[in-house]
Design a protein around this motif. Structure first.
Motif, short mmCIF file in Angstrom:
data_model
loop_
_atom_site.label_atom_id
_atom_site.label_comp_id
_atom_site.label_asym_id
_atom_site.label_seq_id
_atom_site.Cartn_x
_atom_site.Cartn_y
_atom_site.Cartn_z
N TRP A 208 -8.30 -26.76 42.72
CA TRP A 208 -9.21 -25.70 43.14
C TRP A 208 -10.65 -26.18 43.09
O TRP A 208 -11.00 -27.09 42.37
N MET A 209 -11.46 -25.48 43.89
CA MET A 209 -12.89 -25.75 43.90
C MET A 209 -13.62 -24.41 43.79
O MET A 209 -13.16 -23.39 44.32
N THR A 223 -8.73 -23.08 47.41
CA THR A 223 -7.74 -24.13 47.21
C THR A 223 -8.35 -25.40 47.79
O THR A 223 -9.05 -25.37 48.81
N ASN A 224 -8.10 -26.51 47.12
CA ASN A 224 -8.71 -27.78 47.51
C ASN A 224 -7.62 -28.75 47.96
O ASN A 224 -6.85 -29.26 47.14
N ASN A 225 -7.55 -28.99 49.25
CA ASN A 225 -6.62 -29.98 49.80
C ASN A 225 -7.43 -31.23 50.11
O ASN A 225 -7.96 -31.39 51.20
N GLN A 228 -6.28 -33.59 53.07
CA GLN A 228 -6.62 -33.09 54.40
C GLN A 228 -8.13 -32.84 54.55
O GLN A 228 -8.60 -32.62 55.66
N GLY A 229 -8.85 -32.86 53.44
CA GLY A 229 -10.28 -32.54 53.49
C GLY A 229 -10.51 -31.12 53.92
O GLY A 229 -11.32 -30.83 54.80
N ASP A 230 -9.82 -30.18 53.25
CA ASP A 230 -9.89 -28.78 53.66
C ASP A 230 -9.98 -27.88 52.44
O ASP A 230 -9.40 -28.17 51.39
N LEU A 231 -10.71 -26.77 52.60
CA LEU A 231 -10.83 -25.73 51.58
C LEU A 231 -10.39 -24.41 52.19
O LEU A 231 -10.77 -24.08 53.32
N GLN A 232 -9.58 -23.65 51.44
CA GLN A 232 -9.16 -22.33 51.88
C GLN A 232 -9.64 -21.30 50.85
O GLN A 232 -9.37 -21.44 49.66
#
Length: 349
Positions: A208-209, A223-225, A228-232
């Motif tokens: 998480w971020m 959520t920290n992926n 994939q360099g993605d945040l949701q």
């Protein structure tokens, strides 16, 4: 020299060029007492600091109209600083500097310049010429604070393959790929209009971020992926107590996760407090638990140093220390404070 049961930390401050700008201080881990050990001048408005992983180099931005970033060698015994040189950031008011995981690059964000920089690092920690620069463009909904881009922080991911930039003026987190010291756009994460994203904190698990939004005094959970360099986005919530009526001087400033991963802290300017949130270990979601006065005005920055929390109160010119209850995460004032002019950044040595 550091003694047993003692920690050392640096403090960056807003100061004229000829006055002390970076202070090396000691923290007594039993009492919370703080003392100045030495200081460094020659840099104007050392508003943000970063210490490399081997603790032999410190970087500091000079937050002025024609911004600069400085490198300093750290004496292994005394902790004193020797300047290794500086580089121009080609933008105004640089306010953040971070270091790539391998220590081979540093990254700078320029608040009023609207640009971000990459500088390669030499073997001795000194800086090479800038290898990349990106200038942001656009406006936000707040005419008084979002009349243009204002990148406020820039942090690398754990692999050093990307950097995440919080742009307060654009209500975005911009994610860039980093390759051979160059930047290419990867993704943009949109925040609610008028949020003013400022600083990020990564959970120790990396799952998480957490984002502190300056303009609306909120914290956002993602959520920290990283692969994939993605945040949701998972959650938005206020950093202020429900009963507090927010005013124009209420702005979020800094954010940190405790090393144990159970607690999140944010600083509130105006309310002049540190907010405590409990982190759900299964979901990463937050529950607001407590607000502790920082014992001063305008806590722009704070740090967790060897299990204690130190709050830098910019406008009252003091740093206050707190013990952290291991079970609840609540902050307990030690009663100690250190007077320093306009302290705005604390970094442990």
């Amino acid at each position: 020299m550091k003694r047993p049961n003692q920690a050392e930390f640096y403090v960056g401050s807003y100061s004229p060029e000829g006055e002390p700008a970076i202070h090396l201080c000691t923290l007594d881990l039993a009492s919370g007492e703080m003392r100045v050990q030495s200081w460094t001048a020659g840099i104007e408005n050392a508003s943000y600091l970063a210490v490399n992983s081997v603790k032999n180099v410190l970087y500091a931005v000079s937050e002025k109209d024609e911004g600069e970033v400085y490198a300093f060698a750290i004496d292994p015994v005394a902790g004193s600083l020797t300047e290794l040189g500086s580089r121009k950031t080609e933008g105004g008011a640089p306010c953040y500097v971070s270091i790539a995981p391998k220590g081979d690059y540093i990254f700078v964000s320029n608040y009023s310049g609207g640009n971000i920089n990459v500088f390669p690092v030499n073997a001795d920690g000194s800086l090479q010429e800038m290898s990349a620069q990106v200038r942001h463009a656009g406006v936000g909904v707040r005419e008084d604070r979002q009349e243009g881009p204002h990148p406020h922080s820039i942090i690398p991911d754990s692999r050093g393959s990307r950097v995440l930039v919080c742009d307060l003026g654009l209500d975005q987190i911009l994610i860039y790929n980093v390759e051979d010291g160059k930047l290419t756009t990867h993704r943009e994460i949109e925040l609610p209009p008028g949020s003013g994203p400022r600083h990020l904190a990564v959970h120790p698990t990396g799952k998480w971020m957490y984002l502190i939004n300056e303009l609306n005094s909120t914290v956002t959970v993602f959520t920290n992926n990283e692969q994939q360099g993605d945040l949701q986005i998972l959650q938005h919530l206020s950093t202020l107590p429900d009963q507090h009526i927010a005013g124009s001087d209420d702005t979020g400033a800094d954010i940190h996760v405790s090393p144990c991963g159970r607690f999140l802290y944010t600083s509130n300017r105006g309310h002049d407090s540190i907010a405590l949130f409990h982190i759900d270990p299964a979901t990463g979601l937050l529950q607001a638990e407590d607000w502790q006065s920082t014992g001063g005005r305008t806590p722009r920055n704070f740090a967790i140093v060897s299990g204690m929390l130190l709050a830098a109160n910019q406008n009252s010119g003091n740093i206050t220390s707190f013990t952290i209850d291991k079970d609840s995460g609540r902050l307990i004032p030690t009663g100690n404070e250190l007077e320093l002019p306009a302290p705005v950044c604390i970094k442990a040595l």
